[in-house]
Design an enzyme around this catalytic site. Structure first.
Site, PDB file in Angstrom:
ATOM      1  N   CYS A 197      52.133  80.765 -68.608  1.00  0.00           N
ATOM      2  CA  CYS A 197      52.499  80.859 -67.202  1.00  0.00           C
ATOM      3  C   CYS A 197      51.918  82.120 -66.579  1.00  0.00           C
ATOM      4  O   CYS A 197      50.709  82.208 -66.390  1.00  0.00           O
ATOM      5  CB  CYS A 197      54.029  80.797 -67.056  1.00  0.00           C
ATOM      6  SG  CYS A 197      54.544  80.517 -65.354  1.00  0.00           S
TER       7      CYS A 197
ATOM      8  N   HIS B  26      54.925  75.509 -69.374  1.00  0.00           N
ATOM      9  CA  HIS B  26      55.833  76.137 -70.340  1.00  0.00           C
ATOM     10  C   HIS B  26      55.945  75.328 -71.616  1.00  0.00           C
ATOM     11  O   HIS B  26      56.743  74.397 -71.681  1.00  0.00           O
ATOM     12  CB  HIS B  26      57.214  76.325 -69.722  1.00  0.00           C
ATOM     13  CG  HIS B  26      57.252  77.357 -68.649  1.00  0.00           C
ATOM     14  ND1 HIS B  26      57.531  78.675 -68.899  1.00  0.00           N
ATOM     15  CD2 HIS B  26      57.018  77.268 -67.316  1.00  0.00           C
ATOM     16  CE1 HIS B  26      57.481  79.357 -67.765  1.00  0.00           C
ATOM     17  NE2 HIS B  26      57.160  78.528 -66.786  1.00  0.00           N
TER      18      HIS B  26
ATOM     19  N   GLU C 250      57.391  76.083 -74.129  1.00  0.00           N
ATOM     20  CA  GLU C 250      58.744  76.277 -74.683  1.00  0.00           C
ATOM     21  C   GLU C 250      59.782  75.451 -73.916  1.00  0.00           C
ATOM     22  O   GLU C 250      60.948  75.409 -74.303  1.00  0.00           O
ATOM     23  CB  GLU C 250      59.122  77.760 -74.626  1.00  0.00           C
ATOM     24  CG  GLU C 250      59.609  78.270 -73.273  1.00  0.00           C
ATOM     25  CD  GLU C 250      58.486  78.489 -72.253  1.00  0.00           C
ATOM     26  OE1 GLU C 250      57.312  78.175 -72.572  1.00  0.00           O
ATOM     27  OE2 GLU C 250      58.791  78.940 -71.135  1.00  0.00           O
TER      28      GLU C 250
END
Ligand SMILES: Nc1ncnc2c1ncn2[C@@H]1O[C@H](COP(=O)(O)OP(=O)(O)O)[C@@H](O)[C@H]1O
Ligand SMILES: Nc1ncnc2c1ncn2[C@@H]1O[C@H](COP(=O)(O)OP(=O)(O)O)[C@@H](O)[C@H]1O
Ligand SMILES: [Mg+2]
Ligand SMILES: [Mg+2]
Lengths: 376, 1083
Positions: free
Chosen positions: A269, A351, A353
């Protein structure tokens, strides 16, 4: 009343007073004011204190606790397009993405004050009040979203009794405000990853711990390559973070050194934008950004498309020399990640994650870690 | 991507419980997708009422049974390159699996497009599939499969009760159930094994959440979930029987994505190419989950997901089957984005099932793991309360919202019972309990419904209390009223609570400026601009996404939920009307609330309001759009019933005037009209007292037909043969509709029934078709077998029928479609009823004659005077037969009467009636008997009537079985049969044994006249046949025709022809001189 292009909108405010008894929950009223003069009145369900920031919308339908505690939202008044918020309350702190709420204000269509879930520890309203975050229930969040979509993300404020000036968070060094102050180590893996914390989401760390690594997390401006610094690391991950990447000069400097020393580097990001700048590329501010959990990212020159979680207002413009596009947004063609043609440098705008959102790109961590190993 | 020249698509056949209109939607979208590729499409589907069997969609259509035998014949003729199996529900899938396993597809080099068949077979075998999932570490409930009762019992003991039993290769949960002890287990398993090769005995997951994901995967391994849905009812209530909300409301991000990731892992492991549905059980406390099942095909849920999100799932699935990748396909809704994304909603929807259990004598009303519902509706809103109450009103069962009508429950105890026992009444039991102050937790413990949902219903109850105690219409403020409307409370309900009528509330609401907003469903929650036509209305907004069409617009009212008596045929009439409007540059505006329909598809109308068909909402839309006019006559009875109110409100109705519709609907005015036209009708009258009723019945003589006025599909109608029956029934019936007097008419026995369907313009009939029922009057026209042209009706009679049709059209100055039902008794004709709207038979007659009657109607609206159309001669025999779903309706008596009972229909064409009938019977699940035939004829008259069939019976040369009387009768005729005994006879072999041992594959059980005694030994036999999956015939005329067809026709030589190979011949049919006076002695 219709959105009469450009001209400021005026809310009837007819949605905004309370009927008798149990219809709607009792509460104060506040007003969302946009810099172009548009006003929306709404029932307050958070902390009744005026706040100013940048007004952005997110189209995710689930995962509000994760979103609110995502530091990338620092300085922003968040509008949720999904009309119901609060359904499953607030989970315990260890499940958040940081130890506090980062959004500056919240705007939804309907707040549900009666959550039911085994994991819920309190109502959203209680949480917002504890964390002193204002929140409004305006009915026509769709109109507000269309307005931002048409005229771009703009400054705004949620005001109660006392008015306050507008404030542009992108002038502040938000990263400095959310980044941790000291170096912390977690995990006991043989390999070590240096995690530059620009406002990192906890799930990045969780993902790395799952992969049996040692993680040394450090402030955004920490001098990683100082001779005084004694610890060895196999790779660098630059985390997500809020605001304008150009303000994170010292992080950019660190990354440059890393590139010069061929240290495997992964940007996430904000990390994507910082890697780009460090390597000589450019970034720009998007009209209203990507904030959602359904962004399709095409892997460059393939038919593989991944559904990703995103939360960014700036994006990569010119791709630096020696790099190639890694991912492209299938909807608007914007860049979603870059990769060095020969060296272990890479970054993604989305992202991997997740949290909130789809977990389809977690493999990015594994891919990066392979690069670390073959590197030494 | 290889170029396919010709592709075969298998349809799903007749609508039945568990497999309804959703497959017309998926098939139609697949056909569109293929057409774009220039691929030639061949469709096999005997369901003539569907849109997919319209010439504009498929290149070639076969109205033939979707069975391996017929499909192979068609493959031989057509030699297609590929076949699509996943767009025709379980029927197409099972058929495809057989074709594959018999090597027929390989033999003819037909490639199965999309998901590999191996994957489909794997998912259908519950045991093997569970093992596959464990292989990829995905949990399923502890379970084991059994092929015999003994096996099942052993496993049951091992797993421990209660346990879940499920049948393999079945659909809609057929044969499944929850066993709390060995006896229940024995019942369920014996039943299930009588039609399924295998049952799965499984650990019962009590009060788990049930969650579904709709997954799409392409050949590049791109895999996305289009929608997730949460059942409000806990696990144990079939997803098709559950109230379903999308997106999920009570799942955290962790839970949502744990299940999403699991769905994707499963779909990848199976190599799905196209669409797949995954069902999960989720532990509300621990968040542990199990996979319940996977449907590797388009399903009811995927059709729902498509309407929920606006994402054209079936269309995309078809493109993927052709080899496209998701990123290559555009998002049809936004136009600017890709199909490779996951829709984001800025609203929520609630799906509710529609049941018609009350129509079935003896049926078990509880709902559970098997499907019983016949249709569904979908409410869209921006609060749960708004969507929930919309859905309840959409059901067309006179519910005003969340709270039950007064004395819906006789007592609180009754409500309590319905709280504990899941039935269609449960949602109202919950509301009643909340009104009575039951704690939420208690209701939660009893029902297993998540407290979050219960709290929303509580919110509605609280709001209603506030309205009742605090508000009066003249003091209420705009804000108060607005907040009330945001909870989806209707004007009518507000009126009830404040002591005003609906219109008074409406007027006040409009004066206060409290109006609903028109919002688009754009798949991306407004992130991108879009020009979608898909709209809904909400009070949780303050702007409109679109501008009114004004005079360019024409509103077409759709059919609402599918139910017994109003089904896909009315979607065909709606869609055909929309198509025809294009010709006159009118923008069609559809209002409908049924997610199973094609009329609610993204590309059918200029504008779609997915909304209630209530007066309030239609009027809201009318006020907003200010259209050229509104059409009420193509969506069946639902829109028709709104005609008067809408006209009174000032809406312009296109077509027959509202007051004329009323004159036809109202029995008294209509029969006075018939008198003036000197047209006979069965003598009838309406009474409020039993005395008058009985007196009348005595005068005209029994049997009499008793019913309330304004009925649809024989609702609450009954034939009474005796005074006692009359007395008993009228008490019940009166209770059924207090504000309507009871109507009673002379009931004709052994009378023929005739249908007259036509379109008229300003009172002049422009086109008409006469068709004939094979069964005698007394079998509802919706259940009857219908042929055209009439086979046994003298032309003199037909001329009279035509004349009467002309007179009625003129008298009611009809402009539009209408239908008249006639009785023929002793060469006298009587009118039973007239519907000033398109009838159930319109798709059938339009497709048979090649004249689209809906097009004609629209022409009649927009052209000064349209020419009279001469109907071509039909040199073949088209025949329409009904599909019944008794197998699903536990304990329902599988007999035919004046109450409609069928859930669907098919039509097949043939050289003669026998051929057409044989095909139609096979298409509705009958088979050519191979093992043995059971016969039971009650009464000498039936035996006499059966005489003519004896030679046919012998010709079949199959083992025969009969109960005592019939056995004697047959023996006297020199026909040997095995004598079977009723239980009470205490003798072997019993009927039950030979039924269960599958010695019999055709049961002919004919009643003497009507059923006098309920639930006797004969009921038991009928029911047993159904439960053992033995084809059952209960009407003598059907038995005779079927046996004749079996004897005279040989499947092997039966002609296999496509629709276009049945050519009609232009003819000069002379319309009889209408002036000719009609001799008629009044009844
Ligand atoms: N192990 C179980 N425990 C409790 N309920 C179950 C279990 N398995 C299935 N069900 C219920 O039975 C319904 C039908 O089962 P399913 O396998 O989906 O059959 P179908 O193929 O007819 O959809 C499910 O929707 C679910 O509500
Ligand atoms: N007077 C009658 N004599 C014999 N059969 C009748 C008579 N009236 C109605 N029926 C039978 O009952 C069925 C339903 O009656 P109808 O008035 O058409 O109800 P619906 O409005 O449900 O179509 C008809 O199709 C016909 O078979
Ligand atoms: Mg299922
Ligand atoms: Mg009728």
């Amino acid at each position: 009343m219709r959105n009469n292009g450009g001209a400021p909108l005026q809310s009837h405010g007819r949605d905004t007073q309370m009927a008798h008894g149990k219809i709607g929950s009792a509460g104060q009223y506040g007003t969302l004011v946009l810099e172009d003069g548009t006003r929306f009145e709404g029932k307050s369900f958070g902390y009744a204190q005026s706040q100013a920031g940048e007004v952005v919308f997110s189209t995710g339908m689930v995962g509000y606790p994760e979103a609110f505690t995502d530091a990338s939202f620092a300085g922003q008044i968040l509008v949720l397009t999904y009309p119901l918020t609060g359904n499953y309350g607030v989970p315990k702190e260890s499940l958040w993405e940081d130890d506090r709420i980062h959004i500056r204000g919240l705007v939804v269509s309907n707040y549900v004050d009666t959550p039911f879930h085994a994991q819920s520890t309190m109502t959203l309203s209680t949480w917002l009040q504890q964390e002193k975050v204002p929140a409004l229930e305006i009915k026509d969040t769709r109109q507000l979203t269309q307005h931002i979509r048409t005229y771009g993300a703009m400054l705004g404020k949620i005001i109660f009794e006392q008015d306050i000036p507008f404030h542009d968070p992108n002038q502040d060094n938000l990263i400095a405000q959310v980044s941790s102050r000291e170096v912390t180590t977690s995990g006991h893996g043989k390999k070590t990853i240096a995690l530059i914390d620009c406002g990192t989401k906890r799930n990045i760390v969780r993902c790395l711990l799952k992969r049996d690594l040692q993680i040394v997390s450090m402030p955004w401006d920490y001098d990683l390559f100082a001779t005084t610094n004694d610890f060895h690391f196999d790779g660098i991950i630059i985390s997500n973070g809020p605001g304008n990447p150009k303000l994170a000069t010292s992080t950019i400097q660190t990354i440059r050194t890393a590139l010069d020393n061929n240290v495997p580097t992964l940007g996430i990001c904000m990390g994507n934008q910082l890697l780009t700048l460090a390597a000589g590329g450019t970034t720009y501010k998007m009209k209203f950004g990507h904030r959602s959990q359904n962004q399709p990212c095409l892997m460059h020159n393939t038919q593989r498309c991944y559904i990703t979680t995103q939360n960014h207002g700036f994006a990569v413009d010119e791709i630096p020399e020696g790099f190639e596009p890694w991912f492209i947004n299938a909807n608007d063609g914007t860049n979603e990640g870059i990769k060095h043609t020969s060296k272990p440098f890479m970054s993604v705008q989305f992202h991997p994650e997740a949290a909130p959102g789809p977990v389809d790109t977690e493999w990015v961590f594994d891919y990066f870690l392979e690069q670390c190993s073959c590197n030494n | 991507m290889q170029q396919l020249n010709k592709v075969l698509i298998l349809g799903s056949g007749a609508l039945k419980i568990g497999q309804a209109g959703e497959f017309d939607y998926s098939g139609s979208q697949a056909l569109k997708a293929l057409k774009e590729e220039g691929t030639q499409t061949i469709l096999i589907n005997p369901n003539i009422a569907t849109i997919q069997t319209s010439r504009l969609l498929a290149d070639r259509i076969y109205f033939l049974p979707v069975t391996p035998y017929f499909v192979e014949k068609i493959i031989e003729r057509e030699q297609p390159d590929g076949i699509l199996l996943s767009f025709g529900g379980q029927t197409a899938l099972n058929c495809g699996i057989e074709l594959y396993e018999q090597g027929i597809l390989a033999k003819h080099h037909v490639e199965i497009l999309g998901t590999p068949i191996s994957a489909i077979i794997l998912t259908e075998d519950r045991q093997k599939f569970a093992e596959h999932l464990h292989g990829i570490t995905i949990p399923t409930p502890h379970s084991q499969s059994a092929t015999s009762l003994q096996q099942a019992l052993a496993i049951g003991e091992k797993i421990g009760f209660p346990i879940m039993v499920r049948a393999g290769f079945a659909l809609g949960g057929q044969g499944s159930g929850i066993a709390h002890n060995a006896d229940e287990l024995e019942n369920i398993v014996t039943n299930a094994l009588s039609f399924a090769p295998q049952v799965l005995i499984e650990q019962y997951l009590h009060h788990y959440k049930e969650v579904e994901y709709e997954v799409v995967r392409d050949c590049y391994d791109n895999c996305i979930t289009i929608c997730n849905m949460e059942n409000m009812d806990p696990l144990g209530i079939h997803t098709g029987e559950s109230i379903v909300v999308a997106p999920s409301q009570t799942l955290t991000n962790e839970e949502y994505h744990m299940l999403r990731a699991a769905s994707i892992a499963i779909v990848r492991s199976l190599g799905i190419v196209g669409e797949c549905n995954v069902q999960f059980a989720l532990d509300p406390i621990t968040s542990a989950y199990y996979v319940i099942e996977v449907n590797a095909r388009l399903s009811r849920s995927s059709a729902l997901a498509s309407k929920v999100t606006g994402y054209p799932l079936a269309y995309v699935a078809a493109k993927l089957a052709l080899g496209y990748g998701l990123p290559e396909l555009a998002n049809k809704v936004t136009g600017v984005t890709r199909a490779c994304f996951e829709p984001s909603l800025d609203y929520l929807v609630i799906k509710m099932p529609r049941w018609d259990l009350a129509k079935f004598r003896g049926v078990d009303e509880t709902i559970g793991t098997g499907m019983k519902s016949v249709g569904e509706v979908m409410g869209i809103g921006r609060t749960f309360e708004e969507a929930y109450q919309k859905a309840l009103r959409m059901l067309e069962q006179n519910f005003e919202g969340a709270t039950p009508p007064d004395n819906f429950f006789a007592s609180l105890e009754e409500a309590e019972h319905y709280l504990a026992t899941p039935t269609p009444k449960r949602v109202f039991a919950i509301a009643r309990a909340l009104q009575a102050g039951y704690p939420l937790e208690k209701i939660h413990d009893i029902t297993g419904i998540d407290l979050w949902f219960l709290r929303r219903i509580q919110n509605i109850i609280d709001a209603e209390n506030t309205i009742q105690t605090h508000h009066t219409l003249d003091t209420i403020t705009a804000n108060e009223l607005h907040e009330i409307k945001q909870l989806g409370i209707s004007d009518k309900r507000i009126g009830e609570l404040t002591g005003y009528n609906e219109l008074e509330v409406r007027t006040q609401r409009q004066q206060l400026g409290v109006l609903p907003s028109v919002f688009q469903i754009d798949t991306l929650a407004a992130e991108f601009p879009s020009h979608t036509n898909y709209l809904y209305m909400t009070y949780n907004g303050q702007h409109n996404d679109v501008q009114p069409f004004a005079n360019r617009g024409v509103i077409v009212l759709g059919s609402g939920p599918y139910r017994i008596g109003s089904s896909v045929e009315f979607d065909w009439t709606s869609v055909s009307t929309v198509e025809a409007l294009k010709k006159y540059q009118k923008h069609s505006i559809i209002i409908n609330c049924n997610p199973e329909t094609v009329s609610t598809d993204y590309d059918v109308s200029e504008r779609l309001y997915f909304e209630e068909l209530t007066f309030e909402r239609i009027a809201d839309i009318y006020d907003f759009e200010a259209p050229h006019g509104l059409i009420v006559s193509v969506g069946g009875q639902t829109p028709n019933n709104q005609a008067r109110a809408l006209r009174a409100y000032g809406c312009t109705l296109l077509g027959t005037r509202a007051q004329d519709i009323d004159r036809a609907e109202n029995r008294s005015t209509f029969s006075r009209l018939l008198d003036t036209l000197s047209v006979q009708q069965p003598e009838w009258n309406s009474f409020n007292t039993l005395e008058d009723l009985a007196a009348f019945a005595g005068k005209v003589g029994y049997p009499v037909l008793v019913r309330p006025s304004y009925v649809l599909s024989g609702n609450a109608m009954k034939v009474c043969d005796t005074l006692e029956e009359l007395v008993r029934y009228t008490q019940e019936a009166a209770a059924l509709s207090p504000d309507h007097p009871v109507t009673v008419s002379k009931f004709f026995e052994d009378a023929r029934e005739i249908e007259f369907d036509a379109v008229a313009q300003s009172g002049q009939v422009k086109a008409h078709v006469i068709s004939e029922h094979i069964e005698n009057a007394g079998v509802h026209s919706g259940d009857a077998t219908i042929v055209l042209p009439p086979q046994s009706i003298p032309t003199t009679i037909q001329d009279k029928v035509i004349q009467i049709g002309h007179r009625i059209a003129a008298a009611l100055s009809i402009t539009g479609p209408f239908n008249i039902q006639f009785l023929l008794k002793d060469s006298q004709i009587y009118v039973i009823e007239t519907n000033l709207r398109a009838s159930r038979t319109f798709p059938f007659i339009s497709k048979v004659t090649g004249i689209n009657f809906m097009e004609l109607f629209v022409d009649a609206l927009f052209e000064d005077e349209i020419p009279e159309v001469t109907i071509p001669t039909i040199p073949f025999t088209p025949l329409k037969a009904a599909q019944f779903s008794f197998a699903r309706l536990t304990n329902a008596d599988p007999t035919l009467g004046v109450e409609m009972a069928s859930t669907g229909e098919v039509a097949c064409f043939g050289e003669d009636m026998e051929e057409a009938y044989l095909k139609a019977m096979i298409a509705t699940g009958y088979q050519v008997p191979q093992k043995g035939i059971f016969i039971s004829l009650r009464g000498d008259d039936k035996q006499a009537a059966f005489e003519e069939s004896l030679p046919h019976l012998q010709a079949l040369d199959l083992p025969l079985y009969a109960t005592e009387d019939t056995w004697h009768f047959l023996r006297q005729r020199g026909i040997t049969a095995t004598l079977l005994h009723h239980p009470e006879e205490q003798a072997e072999p019993t009927v039950e044994d030979s039924f269960r041992n599958q010695h019999i594959d055709l049961a002919i059980i004919i009643e003497a006249g009507r059923l006098h005694t309920d639930f006797d030994a004969y009921y038991t036999m009928r029911r047993l046949a159904i439960d053992c999956n033995i084809p059952l015939i209960t009407k003598i005329k059907q038995a005779r025709l079927f046996l004749k067809a079996l004897a005279n026709k040989d499947l092997a030589t039966i002609p296999i022809k496509a629709w276009d190979e049945y050519q009609v011949v232009e003819s000069q049919t002379t319309t009889p001189d209408i002036e000719r006076p009609l001799v008629g002695n009044r009844g």
